[in-house]
Design a protein around this motif. Structure first.
Motif, PDB file in Angstrom:
ATOM      1  N   LEU A   1      -7.229  22.852  -2.653  1.00  0.00           N
ATOM      2  CA  LEU A   1      -6.678  22.338  -0.929  1.00  0.00           C
ATOM      3  C   LEU A   1      -6.319  20.838  -1.374  1.00  0.00           C
ATOM      4  O   LEU A   1      -5.019  20.988  -0.784  1.00  0.00           O
ATOM      5  N   LEU A   2      -7.156  20.158  -1.622  1.00  0.00           N
ATOM      6  CA  LEU A   2      -7.487  18.945  -1.015  1.00  0.00           C
ATOM      7  C   LEU A   2      -6.086  18.534  -2.222  1.00  0.00           C
ATOM      8  O   LEU A   2      -5.801  17.176  -1.600  1.00  0.00           O
ATOM      9  N   VAL A   3      -6.446  18.673  -3.254  1.00  0.00           N
ATOM     10  CA  VAL A   3      -5.602  18.478  -4.301  1.00  0.00           C
ATOM     11  C   VAL A   3      -4.039  18.461  -4.153  1.00  0.00           C
ATOM     12  O   VAL A   3      -2.562  18.295  -4.355  1.00  0.00           O
ATOM     13  N   ALA A   4      -3.473  20.012  -3.715  1.00  0.00           N
ATOM     14  CA  ALA A   4      -2.264  20.002  -3.174  1.00  0.00           C
ATOM     15  C   ALA A   4      -1.843  19.337  -1.597  1.00  0.00           C
ATOM     16  O   ALA A   4      -0.357  19.442  -1.918  1.00  0.00           O
ATOM     17  N   ALA A   5      -2.643  18.297  -0.998  1.00  0.00           N
ATOM     18  CA  ALA A   5      -2.160  17.932  -0.122  1.00  0.00           C
ATOM     19  C   ALA A   5      -1.709  16.795  -0.565  1.00  0.00           C
ATOM     20  O   ALA A   5      -1.400  15.999   0.668  1.00  0.00           O
ATOM     21  N   ILE A   6      -2.392  16.032  -1.598  1.00  0.00           N
ATOM     22  CA  ILE A   6      -2.237  14.602  -1.936  1.00  0.00           C
ATOM     23  C   ILE A   6      -0.902  14.078  -2.020  1.00  0.00           C
ATOM     24  O   ILE A   6       0.257  13.449  -1.370  1.00  0.00           O
ATOM     25  N   PRO A   7       0.027  15.249  -2.573  1.00  0.00           N
ATOM     26  CA  PRO A   7       1.707  15.411  -2.590  1.00  0.00           C
ATOM     27  C   PRO A   7       2.324  15.366  -1.223  1.00  0.00           C
ATOM     28  O   PRO A   7       3.524  14.143  -1.539  1.00  0.00           O
ATOM     29  N   LYS A   8       1.170  15.642   0.089  1.00  0.00           N
ATOM     30  CA  LYS A   8       2.515  15.680   1.107  1.00  0.00           C
ATOM     31  C   LYS A   8       2.224  15.213   2.081  1.00  0.00           C
ATOM     32  O   LYS A   8       1.770  14.239   3.276  1.00  0.00           O
ATOM     33  N   ALA A   9       1.141  13.785   1.933  1.00  0.00           N
ATOM     34  CA  ALA A   9       0.527  12.955   2.597  1.00  0.00           C
ATOM     35  C   ALA A   9       1.818  11.730   2.843  1.00  0.00           C
ATOM     36  O   ALA A   9       1.913  11.074   2.121  1.00  0.00           O
ATOM     37  N   PRO A  10       1.508  12.078   4.663  1.00  0.00           N
ATOM     38  CA  PRO A  10       2.417  10.906   4.735  1.00  0.00           C
ATOM     39  C   PRO A  10       1.927   9.499   4.734  1.00  0.00           C
ATOM     40  O   PRO A  10       3.057   8.555   5.475  1.00  0.00           O
ATOM     41  N   SER A  11       0.931   9.350   5.017  1.00  0.00           N
ATOM     42  CA  SER A  11       0.756   7.304   5.477  1.00  0.00           C
ATOM     43  C   SER A  11      -0.953   7.431   4.719  1.00  0.00           C
ATOM     44  O   SER A  11      -0.830   8.476   3.980  1.00  0.00           O
ATOM     45  N   THR A  12      -0.632   6.282   4.454  1.00  0.00           N
ATOM     46  CA  THR A  12      -1.765   5.909   3.367  1.00  0.00           C
ATOM     47  C   THR A  12      -3.352   6.152   3.956  1.00  0.00           C
ATOM     48  O   THR A  12      -4.241   5.871   3.171  1.00  0.00           O
ATOM     49  N   PHE A  13      -3.121   5.798   5.105  1.00  0.00           N
ATOM     50  CA  PHE A  13      -4.378   6.666   6.380  1.00  0.00           C
ATOM     51  C   PHE A  13      -4.642   8.296   5.626  1.00  0.00           C
ATOM     52  O   PHE A  13      -5.610   8.377   5.202  1.00  0.00           O
ATOM     53  N   ILE A  14      -3.885   9.232   5.517  1.00  0.00           N
ATOM     54  CA  ILE A  14      -4.180  10.480   5.340  1.00  0.00           C
ATOM     55  C   ILE A  14      -4.262  10.415   3.970  1.00  0.00           C
ATOM     56  O   ILE A  14      -5.744  11.210   3.652  1.00  0.00           O
ATOM     57  N   PHE A  15      -3.606  10.402   2.670  1.00  0.00           N
ATOM     58  CA  PHE A  15      -3.839   9.885   1.565  1.00  0.00           C
ATOM     59  C   PHE A  15      -5.578   9.896   1.551  1.00  0.00           C
ATOM     60  O   PHE A  15      -6.353   9.689   0.545  1.00  0.00           O
ATOM     61  N   GLY A  16      -5.968   8.329   1.945  1.00  0.00           N
ATOM     62  CA  GLY A  16      -7.239   7.528   1.876  1.00  0.00           C
ATOM     63  C   GLY A  16      -8.548   9.081   2.085  1.00  0.00           C
ATOM     64  O   GLY A  16      -9.036   9.400   1.388  1.00  0.00           O
ATOM     65  N   LEU A  17      -8.099   9.274   3.605  1.00  0.00           N
ATOM     66  CA  LEU A  17      -9.151  10.298   3.950  1.00  0.00           C
ATOM     67  C   LEU A  17      -8.641  11.254   3.182  1.00  0.00           C
ATOM     68  O   LEU A  17     -10.002  11.802   3.669  1.00  0.00           O
ATOM     69  N   ILE A  18      -8.524  11.585   2.372  1.00  0.00           N
ATOM     70  CA  ILE A  18      -7.481  13.275   1.553  1.00  0.00           C
ATOM     71  C   ILE A  18      -9.082  12.848   0.288  1.00  0.00           C
ATOM     72  O   ILE A  18      -9.581  13.272  -0.317  1.00  0.00           O
ATOM     73  N   GLY A  19      -9.247  11.720   0.181  1.00  0.00           N
ATOM     74  CA  GLY A  19      -9.827  11.025  -1.172  1.00  0.00           C
ATOM     75  C   GLY A  19     -11.285  10.942  -0.546  1.00  0.00           C
ATOM     76  O   GLY A  19     -12.324  11.603  -1.540  1.00  0.00           O
TER      77      GLY A  19
ATOM     78  N   HIS B   1       0.966  -1.037   0.233  1.00  0.00           N
ATOM     79  CA  HIS B   1      -0.353  -0.304  -0.355  1.00  0.00           C
ATOM     80  C   HIS B   1       0.742   1.389   0.177  1.00  0.00           C
ATOM     81  O   HIS B   1       0.103   2.419  -1.013  1.00  0.00           O
ATOM     82  N   ARG B   2       2.171   1.727   0.187  1.00  0.00           N
ATOM     83  CA  ARG B   2       2.102   2.486   0.317  1.00  0.00           C
ATOM     84  C   ARG B   2       3.447   2.896  -0.667  1.00  0.00           C
ATOM     85  O   ARG B   2       3.570   4.294  -0.901  1.00  0.00           O
ATOM     86  N   ARG B   3       3.781   1.576  -1.662  1.00  0.00           N
ATOM     87  CA  ARG B   3       4.579   1.054  -2.847  1.00  0.00           C
ATOM     88  C   ARG B   3       3.319   1.939  -3.601  1.00  0.00           C
ATOM     89  O   ARG B   3       4.111   2.903  -4.331  1.00  0.00           O
ATOM     90  N   SER B   4       2.561   1.662  -3.723  1.00  0.00           N
ATOM     91  CA  SER B   4       1.212   1.575  -4.235  1.00  0.00           C
ATOM     92  C   SER B   4       0.905   3.673  -4.092  1.00  0.00           C
ATOM     93  O   SER B   4       0.440   4.727  -4.970  1.00  0.00           O
ATOM     94  N   MET B   5       0.993   4.562  -3.145  1.00  0.00           N
ATOM     95  CA  MET B   5       0.511   5.319  -2.502  1.00  0.00           C
ATOM     96  C   MET B   5       2.171   6.109  -3.244  1.00  0.00           C
ATOM     97  O   MET B   5       1.343   7.286  -3.885  1.00  0.00           O
ATOM     98  N   ASP B   6       2.460   5.493  -3.228  1.00  0.00           N
ATOM     99  CA  ASP B   6       4.262   6.505  -3.416  1.00  0.00           C
ATOM    100  C   ASP B   6       3.980   6.658  -5.173  1.00  0.00           C
ATOM    101  O   ASP B   6       4.483   7.646  -6.413  1.00  0.00           O
TER     102      ASP B   6
END
Length: 781
Positions: free
Chosen positions: A70-88, A19-24
């Motif tokens: 703003l959420l689009v701008a936060a995607i590249p800085k998401a530190p974890s898969t949880f934050i990445f999914g929450l932004i989505g 999941h982390r590699r997929s996020m990157d």
């Protein structure tokens, strides 16, 4: 329910890594797709503004667009898969709210929402990292629009639209997500498998050499200050080749797996372990003090020594080195390898720590690229032969005792018209060489012309001569004339008679006598292979014998001891100097020095080249071989004598009892109970057995095929070293060098003691079975 479709065999930590590699990997795609959706939303807002209906202020819709940006701008800085999914999830909820706001007041709002309600979940399905994100995001999307849908008065067409949402949108989005998820997951697992195959040894699953060096360099770069000592333990399984050769590679693989288990169990988890190739392993470890690494190596040595092999127990030799300031992993391994080399030469199954002084690389198979080379200013003489250009290359010959270059073998090299090197089989093919004598003569002119301009005056020139050319009548005079014409002296030229069949040995011997009359020295090449046999040597009586490289690797079938010392001793007895060819490793160089070889050549000492290499690096390498032998001699001799000590003590006791009148059988019986004892006996002053000899513990396993030799009572043994050495040291227990026993056909050591009894010389002794490769052998006398 959907998550149960995932492969159950995948470990949670591996799935998290996936999941982390997929996020990157998906950050750029998600960022671009979400940004494009914002643009599409603004186009949707513009279209709504031109449609009649209830007027809506612009700021709520722009607020939604700004929130999505703003959420689009936060995607590249998401530190974890949880934050990445929450932004989505937040993004898709805001998008749904914006769509609901935008369609408010229009006629048939569900028709306006249909494209977004179906397309957005379907297009977003592949972008969700995990099934959990997909399920939560899709539910949140539909829930965000549910209040609006419930507030719209439904018509028949509206029910059809909702049915389309349910029947097409949700199944399609679900299929898209899980298909893409499985595709990414299988790709990840394949990638992990390939990475594992590229990074690990397929048999032991330890790091392979390349990955070990990378991890080691990383560990060294992370080490700061002097609080911790970084040490490397280099180990090599003793006599592993004999294990494979005698019992099969399956047995060798099993031994490697057992050693791997010991390493995995005994080495700390933070250490780096790798199989560097064959039977060699390395461990890189951080310890508070250098002694900890040495203690760990000794622990590993003891544990490995408990592993059974068909002929006893497995053992390993260890070299330990500690990192010095600004040292890379290759330099560290080189010093550990040098310590390992000394451990193996000292008798195996021991731990040696690095030496304080600087040492040369010991596992090189050729000299380093940056060795100094003397560039010749004289032009090279080139000869044309048919379609080929012929050149002279030189390979140095070293005197091991003098530690210097004493000669160069001239070797023929050919190139075609395009400058491409030719293989020897093409250069010397019959269609290329209708007359081998003509080529020999042409080659000798070429080599001698180049030698006059290039070779030092105090070095021999080794020239190869085909046997058919060598025996040609009058060629000795022709060759002597060529030598004088080149300004050289025949006494500085060594003629190497090549190995070949079809030439009578007697003719070679007569020709050798003629060439010696002209001043030439004679060498026989490739002894030990083909038709170059001992009879050929004894007939020709050459000054030099060049041993084939395979003789370096020849060993005894049972004791695993090298045969080279005995071969060299035999040739020296025949008044022939010995040159060993094919020296490619430091171990072979050490064996050559230890075997009293006179001269050596090979890739380790210098490759054939058109230029003459510097001898400085080779001299240091030869000197290092002498140092290893000197150290090993002390250790092996001490170990050999320690293993013999109990038997020498028992001899002294038996001799005392015999002098006190105890019967022969009662006096020597205790010796027969010792582990290595094959037979015990008492000899008279003529070397004949008195009374009955007693068979010892090791004698019960004698080869029944040698049955006629078992009875030794009728024999006379005063010619044996163990007899006359005991008589020469009357009253002292002595031992002899290992020898082949005539009564058992195995390597043996005789321990004896001579004493006077009733004014007659008596010798009490025991023959010990010394065939086990785990027993120490002294240096040859």
């Amino acid at each position: 329910m959907l998550t149960s479709l995932l492969p159950p065999t995948i470990a949670p930590e591996l799935r998290l890594c996936f999941h982390r590699r997929s996020m990157d990997q998906q950050r750029p795609l998600s960022t671009v797709t979400m940004a494009f959706t914002v643009v599409a939303f603004l186009i949707f807002v513009t279209a709504r503004s031109h449609v009649t209906g209830t007027y809506l202020p612009l700021w709520p819709r722009l607020t939604c667009a700004l929130a999505m940006l703003l959420l689009v701008a936060a995607i590249p800085k998401a530190p974890s898969t949880f934050i990445f999914g929450l932004i989505g999830v937040l993004y898709i909820v805001v998008l749904q709210i914006g769509i609901v706001i935008n369609v408010e007041g229009v006629e048939k709002p569900l028709f306006w929402m249909l494209p977004a309600g179906m397309v957005i979940p379907i297009c977003a399905a592949p972008l969700w990292l995990t099934p959990r994100h997909f399920i939560l995001g899709t539910i949140a999307f539909y829930l965000a629009g549910l209040p609006f849908v419930m507030a719209v008065p439904f018509t028949h067409d509206d029910y059809v639209l909702c049915a389309m949402w349910v029947a097409i949108g949700i199944p399609t989005a679900t299929t898209f997500h899980f298909c893409f998820y499985w595709f990414r997951l299988n790709h990840f697992l394949l990638e992990e498998k390939l990475l594992a195959l590229a990074a690990t040894d397929p048999l032991t699953q330890l790091l392979n050499r390349r990955t070990f060096l990378e991890r080691a360099e990383q560990m060294l770069s992370e080490t700061k200050g002097h609080e911790e000592v970084v040490s490397v333990i280099f180990l090599d399984i003793d006599r592993f080749k004999s294990l494979n050769d005698q019992y099969g590679h399956a047995q060798g693989d099993e031994a490697l797996m057992e050693v791997t288990k010991v390493l995995n169990d005994a080495v700390p988890a933070d250490a780096v372990i790798g199989r560097l190739g064959g039977e060699e392993f390395a461990v890189l470890i951080k310890t508070p003090t250098p002694d900890r690494a040495s203690a760990l190596a000794d622990t590993l040595r003891i544990l490995i020594a408990t592993i059974l092999r068909p002929d006893g127990f497995l053992t390993a030799s260890f070299g330990v080195a500690h990192r010095r300031p600004n040292e890379n992993v290759t330099q560290l391994l080189d010093r550990a390898d040098e310590a390992l080399l000394r451990a193996k030469h000292a008798g195996h199954n021991r731990v040696f720590v690095e030496q304080a002084r600087r040492v040369e690389r010991v596992r090189a198979t050729a000299l380093d690229e940056d060795n100094e080379t003397r560039v010749d200013e004289e032009p090279v003489v080139v000869t044309r032969w048919g379609a080929f250009d012929l050149f002279t290359h030189y390979q140095p010959v070293y005197s091991l005792s003098h530690q210097k270059q004493v000669g160069f073998e001239a070797l023929l090299r050919g190139f075609d018209r395009n400058g491409t090197p030719l293989q020897p089989d093409k250069l010397f093919a019959p269609q290329s060489n209708p007359g081998i004598t003509d080529l020999d003569s042409l080659t000798h002119h070429l080599h001698l012309a180049n030698a006059r301009k290039r070779l030092p005056l105090d070095c021999w020139l080794f020239l190869n001569v085909a046997p058919s050319t060598f025996i040609q009548a009058g060629y000795e005079q022709t060759l002597a004339a060529i030598v004088f014409e080149a300004g050289l002296d025949p006494r500085g030229v060594v003629l190497e008679i090549l190995e070949s069949e079809g030439v009578d040995v007697e003719e070679l011997a007569l020709a050798a006598w003629r060439y010696r009359g002209c001043g030439f020295l004679i060498a026989v090449d490739d002894f030990g292979t083909g038709h170059s046999n001992l009879d050929r040597l004894l007939r020709i009586q050459p000054d030099f014998v060049k041993l084939d490289g395979e003789l370096i690797r020849a060993k005894s079938r049972t004791s695993d001891q090298p045969l080279l010392p005995t071969i060299v001793s035999l040739l020296h007895r025949a008044d022939m100097l010995v040159v060993v060819e094919g020296i490619e490793t430091t171990e072979e160089l050490i064996l050559a020095v230890e075997s009293n070889v006179d001269f050596a050549q090979g890739f380790l000492l210098g490759r054939p080249s058109a230029t003459l290499p510097s001898a400085a690096a080779v001299t240091r390498r030869i000197d290092h071989a002498f140092d290893v032998i000197a150290e090993g001699r002390i250790v092996r001799t001490a170990r050999f004598e320690a293993q013999l000590a109990p038997y020498l003590t028992m001899l002294d006791t038996a001799a005392t009892e015999l002098m006190n009148g105890v019967s022969i059988s009662d006096a020597i019986a205790p010796m027969a109970k010792l582990e290595l004892c094959k037979r015990c006996f008492v000899l008279d002053d003529t070397g004949r057995i008195l009374g009955q000899e007693i068979t010892g513990r090791a004698g019960s396993a004698a080869d029944v095929r040698l049955g006629p030799l078992f009875a030794a009572q009728s024999g006379r043994w005063d010619h044996r070293q163990y007899y006359w050495k005991a008589v020469a040291n009357m009253g002292t227990a002595v031992f002899c060098q290992p020898y082949l026993s005539l009564t058992s056909g195995r390597a043996s050591v005789g321990v004896t003691m001579a004493f006077m009894c009733d004014e007659h010389v008596m010798v009490v002794g025991s023959e010990l079975d010394w065939a086990s490769p785990h027993l120490a052998w002294p240096m040859m006398e």
